[in-house]
Write an enzyme that holds these catalytic residues in place. Structure first.
Site, PDB file in Angstrom:
ATOM      1  N   ASN A 119      -5.750   3.212  10.642  1.00  0.00           N
ATOM      2  CA  ASN A 119      -4.944   2.122  11.183  1.00  0.00           C
ATOM      3  C   ASN A 119      -4.714   2.221  12.691  1.00  0.00           C
ATOM      4  OD1 ASN A 119      -3.439   4.343   9.844  1.00  0.00           O
ATOM      5  ND2 ASN A 119      -1.725   3.490  10.975  1.00  0.00           N
ATOM      6  N   SER A 150      -3.195  -3.540   0.515  1.00  0.00           N
ATOM      7  CA  SER A 150      -1.986  -4.188   1.043  1.00  0.00           C
ATOM      8  C   SER A 150      -2.252  -5.655   1.323  1.00  0.00           C
ATOM      9  CB  SER A 150      -1.559  -3.482   2.334  1.00  0.00           C
ATOM     10  OG  SER A 150      -0.494  -4.187   2.935  1.00  0.00           O
ATOM     11  N   GLY A 151      -1.319  -6.536   0.935  1.00  0.00           N
ATOM     12  CA  GLY A 151      -1.491  -7.975   1.152  1.00  0.00           C
ATOM     13  C   GLY A 151      -1.462  -8.383   2.617  1.00  0.00           C
ATOM     14  N   HIS A 152      -0.529  -7.793   3.377  1.00  0.00           N
ATOM     15  CA  HIS A 152      -0.302  -8.329   4.725  1.00  0.00           C
ATOM     16  C   HIS A 152      -1.285  -7.828   5.772  1.00  0.00           C
ATOM     17  CE1 HIS A 152       1.973  -4.967   6.787  1.00  0.00           C
ATOM     18  NE2 HIS A 152       2.141  -4.578   5.534  1.00  0.00           N
ATOM     19  N   CYS A 154       2.575   3.755  17.436  1.00  0.00           N
ATOM     20  CA  CYS A 154       1.734   3.055  16.472  1.00  0.00           C
ATOM     21  C   CYS A 154       2.237   3.105  15.053  1.00  0.00           C
ATOM     22  CB  CYS A 154       0.327   3.647  16.482  1.00  0.00           C
ATOM     23  SG  CYS A 154      -0.670   2.963  17.792  1.00  0.00           S
ATOM     24  N   GLN A 181      -6.526  -0.874   5.419  1.00  0.00           N
ATOM     25  CA  GLN A 181      -7.209  -1.478   6.565  1.00  0.00           C
ATOM     26  C   GLN A 181      -8.683  -1.769   6.275  1.00  0.00           C
ATOM     27  OE1 GLN A 181      -5.760  -2.279   9.489  1.00  0.00           O
ATOM     28  NE2 GLN A 181      -3.814  -1.206   9.305  1.00  0.00           N
ATOM     29  N   ALA A 213       0.825  -1.208   0.000  1.00  0.00           N
ATOM     30  CA  ALA A 213       0.000   0.000   0.000  1.00  0.00           C
ATOM     31  C   ALA A 213       0.860   1.261   0.000  1.00  0.00           C
ATOM     32  CB  ALA A 213      -0.949   0.000   1.195  1.00  0.00           C
ATOM     33  N   THR A 214       2.017   1.206   0.605  1.00  0.00           N
ATOM     34  CA  THR A 214       2.904   2.374   0.599  1.00  0.00           C
ATOM     35  C   THR A 214       3.216   2.785  -0.837  1.00  0.00           C
ATOM     36  OG1 THR A 214       3.926   1.735   2.697  1.00  0.00           O
ATOM     37  CG2 THR A 214       5.181   3.250   1.295  1.00  0.00           C
TER      38      THR A 214
HETATM   39  C1  LIG Z   1      -0.156  -0.890   6.605  1.00  0.00           C
HETATM   40  C2  LIG Z   1      -0.688   0.344   6.017  1.00  0.00           C
HETATM   41  C3  LIG Z   1      -0.047   0.968   4.946  1.00  0.00           C
HETATM   42  C4  LIG Z   1       1.239   0.452   4.373  1.00  0.00           C
HETATM   43  O1  LIG Z   1       1.027  -0.752   3.686  1.00  0.00           O
HETATM   44  P1  LIG Z   1       2.281  -1.620   3.194  1.00  0.00           P
HETATM   45  O2  LIG Z   1       1.651  -2.665   2.338  1.00  0.00           O
HETATM   46  O3  LIG Z   1       2.874  -2.176   4.448  1.00  0.00           O
HETATM   47  O4  LIG Z   1       3.194  -0.730   2.458  1.00  0.00           O
HETATM   48  C5  LIG Z   1      -0.616   2.111   4.430  1.00  0.00           C
HETATM   49  N1  LIG Z   1      -1.739   2.613   4.934  1.00  0.00           N
HETATM   50  C6  LIG Z   1      -2.387   2.040   5.964  1.00  0.00           C
HETATM   51  C7  LIG Z   1      -3.656   2.638   6.454  1.00  0.00           C
HETATM   52  C8  LIG Z   1      -1.875   0.890   6.536  1.00  0.00           C
HETATM   53  O5  LIG Z   1      -2.517   0.336   7.557  1.00  0.00           O
END
Ligand SMILES: *Cc1c(COP(=O)(O)O)cnc(C)c1O
Length: 385
Positions: free
Chosen positions: A154, A202-204, A328, A182, A74-75
């Site tokens: 988040n 984001s996958g994780h 956080c 999220q 997501a970054t």
């Molecule tokens: C975790 C998160 C990101 C970053 O996602 P990555 O896949 O780890 O780069 C961005 N925005 C929010 C709201 C997140 O929770």
């Protein structure tokens, strides 16, 4: 008996679902081809994995497969959306609107947009963590190219009113991007019903692997953006670099499981979160919930413990893997900017804990967590009311 430490940090990352790993394995072993190799079967089967996953991700949000671009997370998707859109449209429309409680990567990308010479409005939030729609409508003008508002926060779990924001953007002719790291796969998000033009995934955060994500980008000339990576032109030229079929297959499988189980998972989490909350509040009535109590994701609870220091509290509950209001969102310590933005004092921000539950959180674990917290607070002399 529960096994400790208990993982209660599902907003930081989620454990991978074993069904996701199963979907990934072939692409880590026998099906190792480069999806860009169009002359033989090894390439074709890797490319087929991308096609399936594109469909699986698209289906969750009512998009077309051709509107999904795989990234490292997501970054990267957020950077691509903000910098890429402003680079194309900024000369005509030099204004970006975002919110003070966005994830660091959105705020930092917005700063980069400012350094590139464009104007950025950072909307405040109300004490419940939600934006004021009138304020948004006022901020968006015909000079606004892009509005970026996250779906689910988040840190405090609040859900921004996506459909209302989308309607305002559409009426004013601005593109609407949402960081849905999220929210994707957890709450209902429909890119057409909500007028969402770009979405970061984001996958994780959805029980998939780390290091993969996606940008949804509505098809059409109006969402043209500048790629941030030069190279072989993969992902429709939007994101060069050899795709990672195993990670992408994992993202696709994770998305499809989320879609199938979304309603029942949400109900289960709401149920156990309510049970956790009532146990805590019965014994510790002066606890404060950070963020709106209704418009929130059931898997998140951010609490301030009046009169206590969060770091000290953390040290006394080593059997619970939670995160504090001080750390956080970043490696830098200090009170959370999200909690400050909702008007919490420095002391209340520093006393905060973020508790995140998810797919693998058991009832016994949540009971143990409530008891652990209650006795730790008592040992520390209780809360100030
Ligand atoms: C975790 C998160 C990101 C970053 O996602 P990555 O896949 O780890 O780069 C961005 N925005 C929010 C709201 C997140 O929770």
């Amino acid at each position: 008996m529960v096994t400790t430490p208990i993982y209660l940090d599902y907003q930081a990352t989620t454990p991978m679902d074993e069904r996701v790993l199963d979907a990934m394995m072939p692409y880590l072993t026998s099906k190792f081809g480069n999806p860009h190799s169009s002359t033989h079967r090894f390439g074709w089967e890797a490319e087929a994995a991308l096609d399936i996953a594109r469909e699986q991700v698209a289906e969750v949000i009512g998009a077309d497969a051709g509107e999904i671009y795989f990234t490292s997370g997501a970054t990267e998707a957020n950077n691509l959306a903000l910098k890429g859109i402003m680079d194309v449209w900024g000369r005509k429309k030099p204004h970006l609107v975002t919110v003070v409680t966005e994830h660091k990567c959105v705020l930092e990308a917005a700063k980069a947009v400012e350094r590139a010479g464009y104007r950025v409005t950072y909307l405040p939030v109300r004490p419940n963590g939600l934006i004021d729609l009138d304020q948004l409508a006022e901020a968006v003008t015909d000079e606004t190219a892009l509005v970026s508002v996250m779906a689910v926060n988040n840190e405090i779990g609040v859900i921004q009113p996506m459909a209302d924001i989308g309607a305002i953007c559409r009426a004013k002719g601005a593109l609407f991007h949402t960081d849905a790291a999220q929210g994707f796969g957890k709450i209902t998000l429909d890119v057409n019903a909500m007028n969402i033009d770009l979405m970061s995934i984001s996958g994780h955060k959805i029980y998939g692997p780390k290091g993969v994500g996606a940008l949804y980008k509505r098809s059409g000339r109006q969402t043209a953006l500048t790629p941030q990576m030069s190279g072989g032109g993969q992902e429709g030229g939007i994101r060069s670099g050899t795709q990672a079929p195993a990670l992408v297959a994992g993202l696709g499988a994770a998305a499809s499981i989320c879609k199938a189980e979304m309603a029942q998972e949400k109900d289960r989490l709401a149920h156990i979160m309510n049970r956790f909350k009532s146990k805590l509040f019965k014994e510790l009535p002066s606890l404060l919930v950070n963020g709106d109590e209704e418009m929130r994701w059931a898997g998140n609870l951010n609490l301030s413990f009046p009169g206590l220091d969060g770091d000290l509290l953390l040290a006394n509950i080593r059997s619970l893997a939670v995160s504090s209001g001080a750390a956080c969102a970043s490696a830098v310590s200090g009170p959370s900017y999200v909690l400050q933005a909702i008007g919490r004092t420095e002391a209340l921000s520093k006393s905060a804990l973020r508790i995140g539950i998810g797919r693998f959180t058991g009832d016994d674990e949540i009971d143990f967590a409530a008891e652990t917290l209650i006795s730790a607070v008592r040992e520390m002399g209780g809360l100030k009311s």
